[in-house]
Motif scaffolding. Structure first.
Motif, PDB file in Angstrom:
ATOM      1  N   ARG A  34       3.850  26.738 -20.313  1.00  0.00           N
ATOM      2  CA  ARG A  34       4.181  26.166 -19.005  1.00  0.00           C
ATOM      3  C   ARG A  34       4.990  27.158 -18.162  1.00  0.00           C
ATOM      4  N   GLU A  54       4.104  28.767 -14.546  1.00  0.00           N
ATOM      5  CA  GLU A  54       5.016  28.576 -13.416  1.00  0.00           C
ATOM      6  C   GLU A  54       5.402  29.910 -12.794  1.00  0.00           C
ATOM      7  N   ASN A  82       4.210  21.312  -8.869  1.00  0.00           N
ATOM      8  CA  ASN A  82       3.923  21.274 -10.301  1.00  0.00           C
ATOM      9  C   ASN A  82       4.946  22.038 -11.136  1.00  0.00           C
ATOM     10  N   LYS A 137       8.486  22.353 -12.658  1.00  0.00           N
ATOM     11  CA  LYS A 137       9.489  21.345 -13.002  1.00  0.00           C
ATOM     12  C   LYS A 137      10.891  21.696 -12.543  1.00  0.00           C
ATOM     13  N   ASP A 138      11.254  22.986 -12.578  1.00  0.00           N
ATOM     14  CA  ASP A 138      12.622  23.369 -12.238  1.00  0.00           C
ATOM     15  C   ASP A 138      12.617  24.626 -11.382  1.00  0.00           C
TER      16      ASP A 138
END
Length: 236
Positions: A100, A104, A178, A180-181
């Motif tokens: 992920r 990202e 999309n 997350k952080d």
């Protein structure tokens, strides 16, 4: 297996294969940004060969490994509307470390550079050629279709547009949803990069014949994209 379809004829130095690419400025800028932000990426440098400026990189696969594209991984394995999470799950099942975060990082780079062509064949995983074991995500590579200022008017300062997100075309701002952080990205690490890139483009201007106006436009767009992302991170 050496993904040379993304590049021109390779250069051989000291027994190593170095693919060359004509879209030099975008690949080198992607390396500059990725290096500062700590992304796993293919490092491109500039070379002058036969009176042309090209980007040069070392192959990130060898005789023992191969690149398996996201297209190959997802083919007949997912609902196209859920491809992002399906892809991550498939990589996790094969014990790929933190897929992920790798995705990202790639989409953050694409956001900054307005990369319109992150299709399913220019990211993926590295696999052992003999055992077929999945080893890791592939380094970020092939960021050539970026900062296409020729498509934008002089009046536009902060540009947005659409990029590829797996099987879909989506606005770059929506693609960021999309991640997350967003706050894990420290954009202050990019301070001064526009000036550094401007200097690099001017260094080779006598060969590329790129005008001062075009260089200024490219660097202004880059500056605008970085600041736009900074503001989005601050509001999260």
């Amino acid at each position: 297996r050496l993904i040379l379809h993304f590049y021109s004829h390779p250069l051989i130095e000291d027994g190593k294969r170095y693919p060359l690419k004509g879209g030099y400025k975008n690949e080198v800028l992607a390396s500059m940004i990725s290096s500062r932000l700590g992304f796993n990426h293919v490092t491109h440098t500039l070379e002058v060969i036969k009176d042309k400026v090209v980007s040069k990189c070392e192959c990130f696969i060898n005789e023992n490994t191969e690149l398996i594209s996201a297209y190959q991984i997802l083919y007949n394995n997912c609902d196209k509307d859920d491809a992002y999470e399906t892809y991550i799950s498939l990589l996790e099942k094969h014990e790929i470390k933190d897929p992920r975060s790798s995705l990202e990082d790639m989409f953050i780079l694409d956001y900054i550079m307005l990369n319109e062509d992150r299709h399913l064949n220019n990211f993926g995983i590295i696999r052992d050629f003999k055992t077929l074991n999945w080893i890791s995500t592939a380094q970020i590579f092939d960021t050539g279709e970026s900062l296409n200022i020729i498509d934008y008017s002089d009046e536009e300062v902060i540009i947005n547009g659409d990029g590829r997100f797996f099987y879909n075309i989506s606005n770059f701002d929506n693609i960021l949803d999309n991640i997350k952080d967003l706050k894990k990205y420290d954009l202050n690490k990019l301070d001064g990069i526009c000036e550094e890139f401007d200097e690099l483009l001017h260094k080779y201007q006598h060969i590329t014949k790129m005008t001062d106006r075009r260089i200024n436009k490219i660097c202004t767009l880059l500056f605008s994209r970085i600041n736009k992302l900074k503001k989005k991170i601050e509001t999260k």
